[in-house]
Each structure stands twice: as structure tokens, then as C-alpha cells.
Design an enzyme around this catalytic site. Structure first.
Site, PDB file in Angstrom:
ATOM      1  N   PHE A 133       0.854  -1.190   0.000  1.00  0.00           N
ATOM      2  CA  PHE A 133       0.000   0.000   0.000  1.00  0.00           C
ATOM      3  C   PHE A 133       0.898   1.251   0.000  1.00  0.00           C
ATOM      4  O   PHE A 133       1.921   1.277   0.688  1.00  0.00           O
ATOM      5  CB  PHE A 133      -0.869  -0.041   1.259  1.00  0.00           C
ATOM      6  CG  PHE A 133      -1.978   0.961   1.294  1.00  0.00           C
ATOM      7  CD1 PHE A 133      -3.200   0.699   0.690  1.00  0.00           C
ATOM      8  CD2 PHE A 133      -1.813   2.177   1.938  1.00  0.00           C
ATOM      9  CE1 PHE A 133      -4.226   1.627   0.739  1.00  0.00           C
ATOM     10  CE2 PHE A 133      -2.828   3.107   1.988  1.00  0.00           C
ATOM     11  CZ  PHE A 133      -4.042   2.829   1.385  1.00  0.00           C
ATOM     12  N   ASP A 205       2.127  -5.353   8.376  1.00  0.00           N
ATOM     13  CA  ASP A 205       0.980  -4.449   8.283  1.00  0.00           C
ATOM     14  C   ASP A 205      -0.263  -5.318   8.085  1.00  0.00           C
ATOM     15  O   ASP A 205      -0.430  -5.952   7.038  1.00  0.00           O
ATOM     16  CB  ASP A 205       1.158  -3.478   7.113  1.00  0.00           C
ATOM     17  CG  ASP A 205       0.012  -2.476   7.054  1.00  0.00           C
ATOM     18  OD1 ASP A 205      -1.116  -2.839   7.466  1.00  0.00           O
ATOM     19  OD2 ASP A 205       0.236  -1.352   6.602  1.00  0.00           O
ATOM     20  N   TYR A 230     -10.575   0.289  10.787  1.00  0.00           N
ATOM     21  CA  TYR A 230     -11.811   0.589  10.045  1.00  0.00           C
ATOM     22  C   TYR A 230     -12.115  -0.370   8.906  1.00  0.00           C
ATOM     23  O   TYR A 230     -13.116  -0.207   8.235  1.00  0.00           O
ATOM     24  CB  TYR A 230     -11.797   2.031   9.513  1.00  0.00           C
ATOM     25  CG  TYR A 230     -10.556   2.398   8.716  1.00  0.00           C
ATOM     26  CD1 TYR A 230     -10.411   2.025   7.393  1.00  0.00           C
ATOM     27  CD2 TYR A 230      -9.530   3.116   9.311  1.00  0.00           C
ATOM     28  CE1 TYR A 230      -9.281   2.354   6.681  1.00  0.00           C
ATOM     29  CE2 TYR A 230      -8.386   3.456   8.609  1.00  0.00           C
ATOM     30  CZ  TYR A 230      -8.268   3.067   7.294  1.00  0.00           C
ATOM     31  OH  TYR A 230      -7.138   3.382   6.599  1.00  0.00           O
ATOM     32  N   LYS A 231     -11.254  -1.371   8.666  1.00  0.00           N
ATOM     33  CA  LYS A 231     -11.543  -2.317   7.578  1.00  0.00           C
ATOM     34  C   LYS A 231     -12.328  -3.505   8.160  1.00  0.00           C
ATOM     35  O   LYS A 231     -13.476  -3.344   8.536  1.00  0.00           O
ATOM     36  CB  LYS A 231     -10.249  -2.699   6.865  1.00  0.00           C
ATOM     37  CG  LYS A 231      -9.700  -1.501   6.074  1.00  0.00           C
ATOM     38  CD  LYS A 231      -8.355  -1.717   5.423  1.00  0.00           C
ATOM     39  CE  LYS A 231      -7.912  -0.424   4.735  1.00  0.00           C
ATOM     40  NZ  LYS A 231      -6.496  -0.430   4.357  1.00  0.00           N
ATOM     41  N   ARG A 379     -12.549  -4.589  -7.182  1.00  0.00           N
ATOM     42  CA  ARG A 379     -12.165  -5.273  -5.949  1.00  0.00           C
ATOM     43  C   ARG A 379     -13.418  -5.582  -5.136  1.00  0.00           C
ATOM     44  O   ARG A 379     -14.189  -4.677  -4.811  1.00  0.00           O
ATOM     45  CB  ARG A 379     -11.221  -4.355  -5.174  1.00  0.00           C
ATOM     46  CG  ARG A 379     -10.336  -5.050  -4.188  1.00  0.00           C
ATOM     47  CD  ARG A 379      -9.286  -4.086  -3.677  1.00  0.00           C
ATOM     48  NE  ARG A 379      -9.883  -2.982  -2.936  1.00  0.00           N
ATOM     49  CZ  ARG A 379      -9.321  -2.412  -1.864  1.00  0.00           C
ATOM     50  NH1 ARG A 379      -8.161  -2.845  -1.436  1.00  0.00           N
ATOM     51  NH2 ARG A 379      -9.904  -1.419  -1.251  1.00  0.00           N
TER      52      ARG A 379
END
Ligand code: PLP
Length: 420
Positions: A133, A205, A230-231, A379
Site C-alpha cells: 500500500f 501491516d 476501520y476495515k 475489488r
């Protein structure tokens, strides 16, 4: 079209059978999802857990509104970063006292990477993934400039070989278990062991892993980890991130952001920094209490849930998604970017298509929310706590309709918003 109709009928009965046998099906009631929406973007922003609105109402009206500043003591605000950290830790295979909730992933990465390099002085290399990322790469580059380290980008699949060749010069490896674009899954245990054989530290991560994979940070000897709230943890927009520092590194953990909350005696108001013992030293500034309490309430959606079962359902969902894609999207310009082998796949399926962006927009207009990652990936993320096999079939069916009808070519689906 008869063949597509037949395929749909067969897939619908498979979905119904899989959902009927799903031991986690009832967990969907722990989330508030709008009627008629299929939500396959929980890997970007998790859905709203049902426990959150009341917890926030209480945090605002009673705790803040009535108890005011006494809440730091009386409502346990001061302990919240560690308490919520331990709740996250239960999903990471981390014993209490090693996880802290707070800040953003980017900030936690900066602290963790710098501290990792300081734990391995004299080693001039920091390895990270060119497919990581972007924030992970930007932060690594900045830490490299700050400490005079070389940041070398080595793809995860070549990491073990790179460590075997040049590992004695490596301070830390900074990787993610899941490629956020393709969903490819890497072996945390094996790559951590490879880093250790070279004398390097392994920093993971976990943004695309926490809450969807059965992680075993303690058992695998992981040194440091970060991830967002938050995922798959569904802590809400901008939810606090987390940092894991294994017990054995805590005394020497020397983070660059030496904020007053991480001081041994913050209210002694001393003029120089002395770190708190334990994970408390990883605190920085005053924690965002409303967000922390929202995350804490969100995590109750995992109460009594075994991450091994979550993973089993996630695999079943992505397996079924691939089957639906094979049957329904053939000849429409899609190719599968995600590994087909379940053991090499995270909790998402990514499909390449040259018109990925407008297709995702057209899909949203049909009530199916996924996202696009540039340049060409559709996605579709599955959170096993609230996504069903029927949802997966509906998503692929609507994607087929959006593609077959050509409606995605409409101008309104091509305009790029600020967030894709
Ligand atoms: C989502 C994500 C981030 C986000 O970082 P923030 O600082 O929370 O915005 C970082 N790294 C990875 C791998 C991610 O998937």
C-alpha cells in the site's frame, strides 16, 4: 441466454444451501446494513456494527456531557488505548499487554519502523514490498532518509531468497500478509522465520488481515505489527489503528514520537521524556476517545467468534465468488487477478477489466458496493461476519448485467470522484 439462466438457477440453489449450513449466519444481525444493499467493500470501510450507535450516544451524552473531565478516571478513558488494544489483540493471537489502539496506520508505521531500525543498529537495509500500500512505501522511504538507511523494494514472493542472500545487512522487513490489490496471501510464519534467520526483525501491516484471518502473532514470533481499525474490524471511518510490540521488545522499544501520553508519569509534567513501562510507551498524544469507544463497541461483534471459523467462511465466500465469476462473466472482458488456490488468497476477489472504474460505479447504482483500484481492478471484499453466499451471487449477477447492458459506458459512471 438459456445457459446463463440455467447457471444462475444452479448457483442460486448452491448459495441457499451454503448459507443454510453457515454457522456464522446469525452474526449478520450484529451489523446495521441498509436494506437491499450488497456490501463488498468492508475491506475499505467496514459496515456499522449494531452496538456502535448506543455506545457513541452514551460516550457523548453521559460520559462527555455529564461526567465531563472526570471521565478520564471514572469512565476508564485513560486506560482505553490499552484496553481496546487488548480486545484487538484477541483477534491477532496476541496475549494482553502487547497491543495499543490509537493514531492512524501511517503514524503507527512510522513509529514502528523507526523503532525497529533502532533495535537493529548497524544494519543498513530496510526491505519492503513494491506492491505494498502506498503509505507503507512512503513512510519507509521517509524513515530511510531520516535514519540513513537504504530502502530496498523486494516483492514478497522473493523475500525469503533476498534474506538468505543479503539478510545480515537487513534491519527490518516491512510487509503485509495480503496484497491489497490482488488479494494474494503470503505466509506470515514462514517469512517471519526467514527474517529471524537473518537476524532481522519482522514488521507486518495487518490492515487486510486483522479480523479476517486467524493470525498467531505470539506463536509465530512476530516482532512488530500495525493495522487499521476501520476495515475488517469495522471500527468506523478513521477508526484508531493499532500497534503490536512483542513483550520481549518493549523495554528497548524507542519510538520517535515521544508524546506526553507515553511518558512514565505523564502528570508529573517533567521536562524530559522517560518512557512508560510496557506497551503504554507506544502512546503518543491524547487519544481520540469517541473513535476509540466506537471501535471498542464495534469489536463486540467478534464476541464468541473464532477467527478460524471466520476464515473458513471467508474462503467459502471467495471460492463461490470465483465460481460465479467463471460461470457468469465469461466472455465479458474480465480476468481473475486473485490466486485460485484458497491458501494463497485473502478475503477478497479482484477482477481485472479495462473499464473497472465505470463498472464499479454502475454496480453501485445497482445496489452492490465494491471498489476500484487503479488502473483496472474491480475489488470485491467479503467480510464473513455479514456477507452471505447469496450476496456474492447477487454481486456477480449485477456485475454481469452492468457489463452486458453496456450501461457502464454512460457518462455519469465515468466521472471520477475524490475517493475511488
Ligand atoms: C488501508 C491501509 C492503510 C491505511 O493507512 P491509514 O494511515 O490508516 O490511512 C495502510 N496500509 C495498508 C496496507 C492498508 O491496507
Amino acid at each position: 441466454m438459456t445457459t446463463a439462466t440455467d447457471a444462475l438457477t444452479a448457483l442460486a440453489s448452491r448459495a441457499a444451501a451454503l448459507d443454510a449450513a453457515d454457522p456464522l449466519a446469525a452474526l449478520r444481525d450484529r451489523f446495521l446494513l441498509p436494506e437491499g444493499v450488497v456490501y463488498l467493500d468492508g475491506n475499505s470501510l467496514g459496515a456499522l456494527p449494531a452496538a456502535v450507535p448506543a455506545a457513541l450516544e452514551d460516550a457523548v451524552r453521559r460520559q462527555w456531557g455529564t461526567d465531563l473531565i472526570l471521565s478520564w478516571n471514572d469512565n476508564g478513558w485513560w486506560q482505553a488505548p490499552q484496553r481496546v488494544g487488548d480486545a484487538v489483540g484477541r483477534l491477532l493471537g496476541a496475549a494482553p499487554g502487547q497491543v495499543l489502539a490509537g493514531e492512524s496506520t501511517s503514524v503507527q508505521l512510522f513509529n514502528a519502523l523507526t523503532a525497529a531500525a533502532r533495535l537493529r543498529p548497524g544494519r543498513p537495509l530496510l526491505l519492503t514490498d513494491p506492491d505494498q500500500f502506498p503509505t507503507d512505501q512512503y513512510i519507509a522511504d521517509s524513515v530511510g532518509r531520516l535514519l540513513g538507511l537504504e530502502v530496498r523494494r523486494v516483492p514478497a514472493r522473493e523475500l525469503a531468497a533476498a534474506l538468505a542472500a543479503d539478510g545480515d545487512r537487513v534491519a527490518v522487513t516491512a510487509y503485509g500478509p495480503v496484497d491489497y490489490r490482488t488479494g494474494e496471501l503470503y505466509d506470515v510464519a514462514a517469512l517471519t522465520a526467514a527474517a529471524h534467520r537473518a537476524g532481522a526483525l519482522a514488521l507486518w501491516d495487518l490492515c487486510h488481515a486483522a479480523g479476517c484471518l486467524p493470525l498467531e502473532l505470539d506463536a509465530h514470533g512476530v516482532d512488530l505489527a500495525v493495522g487499521c481499525g476501520y476495515k475488517y474490524l469495522s471500527g468506523g471511518p478513521g477508526a484508531p489503528a493499532f500497534l503490536y510490540v512483542a513483550h520481549r521488545h518493549q523495554d528497548a522499544f524507542d519510538q520517535p514520537l515521544t508524546g506526553w501520553n507515553g511518558h512514565a508519569e505523564p502528570f508529573a509534567m517533567e521536562g524530559s521524556y522517560r518512557p512508560a513501562p510496557g506497551i503504554g510507551r507506544a502512546r503518543v498524544g491524547t487519544p481520540p476517545m469517541l473513535s476509540l469507544l466506537a471501535l471498542e463497541a464495534a469489536l463486540t461483534a467478534f464476541d464468541g467468534v473464532d477467527t478460524v471459523q471466520v476464515r473458513a467462511k471467508s474462503v467459502s465466500l471467495t471460492e463461490f465468488l470465483l465460481e460465479c465469476a467463471d460461470r457468469l462473466l465469461d466472455g465479458l472482458g474480465f480476468t481473475v487477478a486473485t490466486p485460485r488456490e484458497a491458501g494463497r488468497r485473502g478475503s477478497q476477489v479482484s477482477l481485472r477489466h479495462p473499464d473497472a472504474y465505470p463498472l464499479v460505479q454502475a454496480l453501485a447504482a445497482r445496489g452492490v458496493i465494491g471498489d476500484m483500484r487503479a488502473p483496472d481492478l474491480v475489488r470485491l471484499g467479503v467480510n464473513a461476519l455479514y456477507v452471505s453466499h447469496a450476496d456474492v451471487l447477487a454481486a456477480v449477477r449485477e456485475l454481469r448485467e452492468a457489463a452486458v447492458s453496456g450501461e457502464y459506458r454512460d457518462e455519469r459512471f465515468r466521472r471520477r470522484a475524490a475517493v475511488t
